[in-house]
Design a protein around this motif. Structure first.
Motif, short mmCIF file in Angstrom:
data_model
loop_
_atom_site.label_atom_id
_atom_site.label_comp_id
_atom_site.label_asym_id
_atom_site.label_seq_id
_atom_site.Cartn_x
_atom_site.Cartn_y
_atom_site.Cartn_z
N VAL A 225 -9.27 0.86 14.09
CA VAL A 225 -8.86 2.15 13.52
C VAL A 225 -9.11 2.14 12.01
CG1 VAL A 225 -7.07 2.61 15.26
CG2 VAL A 225 -6.44 1.43 13.14
N PHE A 226 -9.24 3.35 11.45
CA PHE A 226 -9.37 3.48 10.00
C PHE A 226 -8.06 4.03 9.46
CE2 PHE A 226 -13.75 3.72 11.40
CZ PHE A 226 -14.42 2.99 10.43
N CYS A 227 -7.56 3.40 8.42
CA CYS A 227 -6.40 3.92 7.72
C CYS A 227 -6.93 4.56 6.43
CB CYS A 227 -5.45 2.77 7.43
SG CYS A 227 -3.98 3.32 6.59
N ILE A 228 -6.65 5.85 6.25
CA ILE A 228 -7.21 6.55 5.09
C ILE A 228 -6.30 6.39 3.87
CG2 ILE A 228 -8.03 8.78 4.18
CD1 ILE A 228 -8.61 9.60 7.05
N LYS A 229 -6.83 5.73 2.87
CA LYS A 229 -6.05 5.48 1.65
C LYS A 229 -6.27 6.61 0.64
CE LYS A 229 -4.98 1.60 -1.28
NZ LYS A 229 -5.39 0.31 -1.79
N ILE B 234 -8.75 15.44 7.93
CA ILE B 234 -7.73 14.37 7.93
C ILE B 234 -7.70 13.71 6.55
CG2 ILE B 234 -6.91 12.33 9.15
CD1 ILE B 234 -8.32 13.33 11.59
N ASN B 235 -6.51 13.62 5.98
CA ASN B 235 -6.41 13.09 4.61
C ASN B 235 -5.62 11.79 4.54
OD1 ASN B 235 -4.01 14.32 5.14
ND2 ASN B 235 -4.00 15.65 3.36
N HIS B 236 -5.32 11.37 3.32
CA HIS B 236 -4.70 10.06 3.10
C HIS B 236 -3.38 9.90 3.87
CE1 HIS B 236 -2.68 12.57 0.07
NE2 HIS B 236 -1.65 11.77 0.29
N GLY B 237 -3.12 8.66 4.23
CA GLY B 237 -1.89 8.36 4.95
C GLY B 237 -2.03 8.52 6.46
N ASN B 238 -3.22 8.90 6.90
CA ASN B 238 -3.43 9.04 8.36
C ASN B 238 -4.30 7.92 8.90
OD1 ASN B 238 -2.18 11.67 9.28
ND2 ASN B 238 -3.31 12.34 7.48
N ILE B 239 -4.09 7.68 10.19
CA ILE B 239 -4.91 6.69 10.89
C ILE B 239 -5.84 7.46 11.82
CG2 ILE B 239 -4.79 4.90 12.70
CD1 ILE B 239 -2.21 3.97 11.43
N ILE B 240 -7.11 7.09 11.87
CA ILE B 240 -7.97 7.74 12.87
C ILE B 240 -8.72 6.69 13.70
CG2 ILE B 240 -8.28 9.98 11.76
CD1 ILE B 240 -11.02 9.12 10.91
N GLY B 241 -9.03 7.11 14.91
CA GLY B 241 -9.76 6.22 15.82
C GLY B 241 -8.85 5.60 16.87
N GLU B 242 -7.57 6.00 16.87
CA GLU B 242 -6.61 5.36 17.79
C GLU B 242 -6.83 5.78 19.24
OE1 GLU B 242 -5.90 7.90 15.89
OE2 GLU B 242 -4.99 9.31 17.30
N ARG B 243 -7.37 6.99 19.42
CA ARG B 243 -7.50 7.48 20.81
C ARG B 243 -8.50 6.67 21.61
NH1 ARG B 243 -8.05 13.90 20.46
NH2 ARG B 243 -6.39 14.21 18.98
N SER B 244 -9.70 6.53 21.05
CA SER B 244 -10.73 5.81 21.80
C SER B 244 -10.35 4.34 21.92
CB SER B 244 -12.10 5.98 21.14
OG SER B 244 -12.04 5.71 19.78
N LEU B 245 -9.57 3.86 20.97
CA LEU B 245 -9.11 2.47 21.05
C LEU B 245 -8.17 2.31 22.26
CD1 LEU B 245 -8.14 0.17 18.26
CD2 LEU B 245 -6.26 0.84 19.68
N CYS C 121 0.85 -1.20 0.00
CA CYS C 121 0.00 0.00 0.00
C CYS C 121 0.88 1.25 0.00
CB CYS C 121 -0.91 0.00 1.23
SG CYS C 121 -1.98 1.43 1.27
N ILE C 122 0.62 2.16 -0.95
CA ILE C 122 1.49 3.34 -1.07
C ILE C 122 1.33 4.33 0.08
CG2 ILE C 122 2.04 3.44 -3.55
CD1 ILE C 122 -0.47 5.28 -3.77
N VAL C 123 0.19 4.33 0.76
CA VAL C 123 0.02 5.33 1.83
C VAL C 123 0.62 4.88 3.16
CG1 VAL C 123 -2.05 6.39 0.82
CG2 VAL C 123 -2.30 4.66 2.59
N ARG C 124 1.03 3.60 3.25
CA ARG C 124 1.54 3.08 4.53
C ARG C 124 2.76 3.88 5.01
NH1 ARG C 124 5.17 -0.96 5.74
NH2 ARG C 124 5.41 -1.33 3.52
#
Ligand SMILES: Nc1ncnc2c1ncn2[C@@H]1O[C@@H]2COP(=O)(O)O[C@H]2[C@H]1O
Length: 228
Positions: free
Chosen positions: A51-55, A76-87, A7-10
């Motif tokens: 978490v969601f990884c935004i591609k 928040i745009n590609h290459g970011n992860i969201i949802g890590e805090r509540s996790l 995956c290129i955004v990783r």
């Protein structure tokens, strides 16, 4: 199924620190999703359970206040992860995430991410770094809200949006935001945002191309952002 290792955004997210074995496990349990413009990735008060990884695409993270006003905290745009805090805090999400355009995201379940956080120090440290950076931007947002005028916040936000998303071939800021979104970023009523945008237009500092905005005079906008 697309492999995370390819995956290129990783490379832009903390996931770049995962080992080959960890990536294989993530690839095996993740689910790819298309989120259409205007749809929720998750809502305030929801257990995200991963978490969601935004591609591809951009979402707004926002919070609804008791008086019904919606404050956008960040885009928040590609290459970011969201949802890590509540996790990590094991709580429900404090914010909603809504797609601003069509998005491609991968959902990685909680168990896999928790395991990687526990076993891979470089990955955990990078997640911490990202959280520290967003905490810093939240600090700045609090101070701006308390100490800057709406006009200053608008000027600063337009410059930040241009820096973050660049400009399209038509010269407009390359993210489509409604006037309501702009109002919710700067923390004011939509009518006030419209009025202030028209003032900037009359002074030749910005121009409108349809709903989109082009900045014609960055220096003037900088001056306004700094209160001059
Ligand atoms: N200021 C911020 N900058 C970037 N991302 C944020 C910011 N605030 C919240 N987020 C992300 O938005 C997500 C909302 O759900 P969580 O609280 O689980 O995790 C949060 C972060 O991933």
């Amino acid at each position: 199924m697309n492999k995370c290792s390819q995956c290129i955004v990783r490379q832009f997210s903390s996931l770049k620190h995962l080992t080959k074995e960890e990536l294989l496990r993530v690839s095996a349990c993740k689910t790819s999703k298309i989120i259409k413009k205007g749809e929720f990735l998750f809502e305030e008060g929801e257990h995200i359970n991963g978490v969601f990884c935004i591609k591809d695409g951009v979402c707004k993270v926002s919070k609804m206040s008791e008086n019904g006003k919606n404050q956008i905290i960040n885009l928040i745009n590609h290459g970011n992860i969201i949802g890590e805090r509540s996790l990590i805090s094991n709580e429900v999400s404090n914010l909603s995430a809504i797609a601003l355009n069509d998005m491609t995201v991968c959902f990685i379940p909680k168990d896999e991410i928790m395991r990687d956080l526990q076993m891979n120090a470089a990955f955990s440290l990078d997640v911490l770094k990202t959280m520290a950076t967003s905490l810093k931007s939240a600090d700045n947002l609090i101070v701006d809200m308390a100490q800057k005028s709406v006009k200053q916040r608008l000027a600063e936000s337009l410059l930040n949006l241009k820096e973050k998303f660049g400009t399209s071939s038509q010269g407009v800021i390359d993210i489509h935001l409604s006037r309501e979104d702009i109002a919710n970023i700067i923390g004011t009523a939509t009518e006030s945002a419209i009025r202030l945008l028209s003032e900037l237009k009359k002074k030749g500092i910005i121009e409108f191309k349809g709903k989109d905005i082009a900045i014609l005079n960055d220096q003037e906008l900088e001056k306004i952002a700094h209160g001059f």
